[in-house]
Design an enzyme around this catalytic site. Structure first.
Site, short mmCIF file in Angstrom:
data_model
loop_
_atom_site.label_atom_id
_atom_site.label_comp_id
_atom_site.label_asym_id
_atom_site.label_seq_id
_atom_site.Cartn_x
_atom_site.Cartn_y
_atom_site.Cartn_z
N ALA A 25 -3.41 19.98 -7.91
CA ALA A 25 -3.28 21.06 -6.92
C ALA A 25 -2.09 21.96 -7.25
CB ALA A 25 -3.12 20.46 -5.52
N ARG A 28 -2.92 24.13 -10.42
CA ARG A 28 -3.89 25.22 -10.24
C ARG A 28 -3.36 26.31 -9.31
NH1 ARG A 28 -9.66 22.10 -10.74
NH2 ARG A 28 -9.47 21.78 -12.99
N ARG A 75 11.39 4.58 -13.77
CA ARG A 75 12.58 4.59 -12.91
C ARG A 75 13.73 4.77 -13.88
NH1 ARG A 75 10.20 2.19 -8.12
NH2 ARG A 75 8.73 0.56 -8.66
N GLY A 107 14.06 7.61 -4.17
CA GLY A 107 14.85 7.75 -5.40
C GLY A 107 14.50 9.07 -6.10
N ASP A 130 4.01 2.54 -0.38
CA ASP A 130 4.74 1.82 0.67
C ASP A 130 4.77 2.55 2.02
OD1 ASP A 130 5.37 -0.09 -1.24
OD2 ASP A 130 7.24 0.91 -1.79
N GLY A 173 5.37 -3.72 -0.40
CA GLY A 173 5.87 -2.82 0.63
C GLY A 173 7.34 -2.49 0.46
N HIS A 258 0.52 -5.75 -8.19
CA HIS A 258 0.34 -4.36 -8.64
C HIS A 258 -1.10 -3.88 -8.58
CE1 HIS A 258 4.35 -5.29 -10.10
NE2 HIS A 258 4.56 -3.99 -10.12
N ARG A 261 -1.69 -0.93 -6.55
CA ARG A 261 -1.16 0.38 -6.94
C ARG A 261 -2.20 1.20 -7.71
NH1 ARG A 261 4.73 -0.55 -8.21
NH2 ARG A 261 4.41 0.50 -10.19
O1 F6P Z 1 7.33 1.17 -4.37
C1 F6P Z 1 6.10 0.71 -4.78
C2 F6P Z 1 6.17 -0.75 -5.15
O2 F6P Z 1 4.89 -1.16 -5.58
C3 F6P Z 1 6.69 -1.68 -4.06
O3 F6P Z 1 5.74 -1.98 -3.09
C4 F6P Z 1 7.12 -2.87 -4.89
O4 F6P Z 1 8.11 -3.61 -4.22
C5 F6P Z 1 7.66 -2.22 -6.13
O5 F6P Z 1 7.07 -0.94 -6.21
C6 F6P Z 1 7.38 -2.96 -7.40
O6 F6P Z 1 8.07 -2.32 -8.42
P1 F6P Z 1 7.73 -2.48 -9.95
O7 F6P Z 1 6.47 -1.71 -10.23
O8 F6P Z 1 8.88 -1.90 -10.65
O9 F6P Z 1 7.52 -3.93 -10.22
#
Ligand code: F6P
Length: 358
Positions: A25, A28, A75, A107, A130, A173, A258, A261
């Site tokens: 988004a 574009r 990170r 962050g 989260d 979380g 994960h 995610r």
């Molecule tokens: O912030 C997202 C998250 O998936 C949290 O829920 C979890 O505590 C953290 O990241 C895990 O971090 P990493 O991917 O660095 O293991």
């Protein structure tokens, strides 16, 4: 209208489904406004290392439905140092990037405000499963992660029922219990343990024993990750052992790590991401920066990043001396009201889970 010739987009911190929809988004909308767009690969470390590619309407094709982030994420500790910031600024100048939109969590926003303070106007978009950004009711990725949790817990329930077990399911979380709370309610969990509300172990075990006594076979108990240990044992393991010991209900532990995610973003996450992306570009072009896009009461608005970060620290009990300096008493009152609103909402939902999960 503020004139930007070229903007950069980055994703930073834990990835979240819907980040790609936001990238699409922004790209574009900006291109449509005559602004060039560069994709910064690997978050702030990609900026420092000059890992940057041009984005076109076609290079963001077919990503709206994909999880993860096509720009990759990281990170980056170096970015917090003066040397790291100096490198990032040099890259921005060499690449002629005159503004940045950063998608991620708190962050990421600290990085964005640092960039703004060093002369690169930046805007944050909340992307994290989260949903732990106090200034917004919703972050990109939360809805998809919830639906993923729900799908997997529905499957766990099948085996819990067959074997008459209680499956203690731990959910990510990072100190925020919303993923666990919403999932627990929607999955019909018998108990939910989250950081925001003191957990009544005796009550939970009694509830499980009572349920078994009236014939309930399969049960799901939800625990948020990273809860304080019980007698030196990780909370989830200790809780499972207590259930087994006190109720004689057979337990198993399942950690949804994960896996939640990933996956295709839901409609809600794609919509939020698309709207926030477009509004972020509009904000920049209207001359606003150092803001984070938030959604409250179904309305998207740009909230000052410093306000959002201080509010977040207030909510999380992490305020340091001087953090509220520069804010008016009206703004501080607004922050307190926002914290209260969020706490009350969680308490209400938790009470509801008590009432209907048995
Ligand atoms: O912030 C997202 C998250 O998936 C949290 O829920 C979890 O505590 C953290 O990241 C895990 O971090 P990493 O991917 O660095 O293991």
């Amino acid at each position: 209208m503020a004139k930007f010739r070229k903007i950069g987009i980055l994703t930073s911190g834990g990835d979240a489904p819907g980040m790609n929809a936001a990238i699409r988004a922004i790209t574009r909308k900006a291109l449509d406004e005559g602004v060039e767009v560069m994709g910064i690969l690997g978050g702030y470390s990609g900026l420092i290392k000059d890992r940057i590619i041009p984005l076109t309407p076609r290079s963001v094709s077919n990503i709206i439905e994909r999880g993860g982030t096509m720009l990759y994420s990281d990170r980056c500790a170096e970015f917090k140092t003066e040397a790291g910031m100096a490198k990032a600024l040099r890259v921005c100048h060499e690449q002629s990037i005159d503004a940045i939109i950063a998608i991620g969590g708190d962050g990421t926003f600290r990085g964005a405000t640092d960039l703004t303070n060093h002369g690169i106007p930046s805007i944050g978009i909340p992307g994290t499963i989260d949903n732990d950004i106090t200034a917004t009711e919703l972050t990109i990725g939360f809805d998809t992660a919830l639906n993923t949790c729900l799908r997997m817990i529905d499957d766990l329930r099948d085996t819990a029922e067959s074997h008459a077990r209680c499956i203690i399911t731990e959910i990510m979380g990072n100190g925020c219990g919303l993923l666990a709370l919403y999932t627990g309610i929607a999955a019909g969990a018998i108990s939910i343990a989250i950081p925001e509300i003191p957990f009544d172990l005796d009550y939970a075990c009694q509830k499980i024993a009572n349920a078994r006594a009236v014939g309930k076979r399969g049960m799901i108990a939800i625990c948020s990750e990273k809860l304080p240990e019980l007698d030196g044992v990780p909370f989830t393991d200790s809780y499972a052992a207590e259930i087994q010991q006190r109720t004689d209900v057979c337990t198993r532990i399942n950690r949804l790590g994960h896996i939640i995610r990933g996956g295709n973003p839901t409609l809600r996450d794609r919509m939020t991401a698309s709207q926030m992306g477009v509004e972020a570009v509009n904000s920049l072009l209207e001359g606003r920066s150092n803001v984070v896009m938030c959604v409250n009461e179904s309305r998207i608005s740009a909230v000052d990043i410093n306000f959002a970060l201080a509010l977040d620290r207030m909510y999380k009990g992490k305020l340091k001396d001087g953090d509220l300096e520069g804010f008016t008493s009206y703004q501080i009152a607004q922050m307190k009201a926002r914290c209260e609103f969020r706490r009350a909402k969680i308490a209400r939902l938790y009470q509801m889970s008590y009432d209907i999960c048995m």
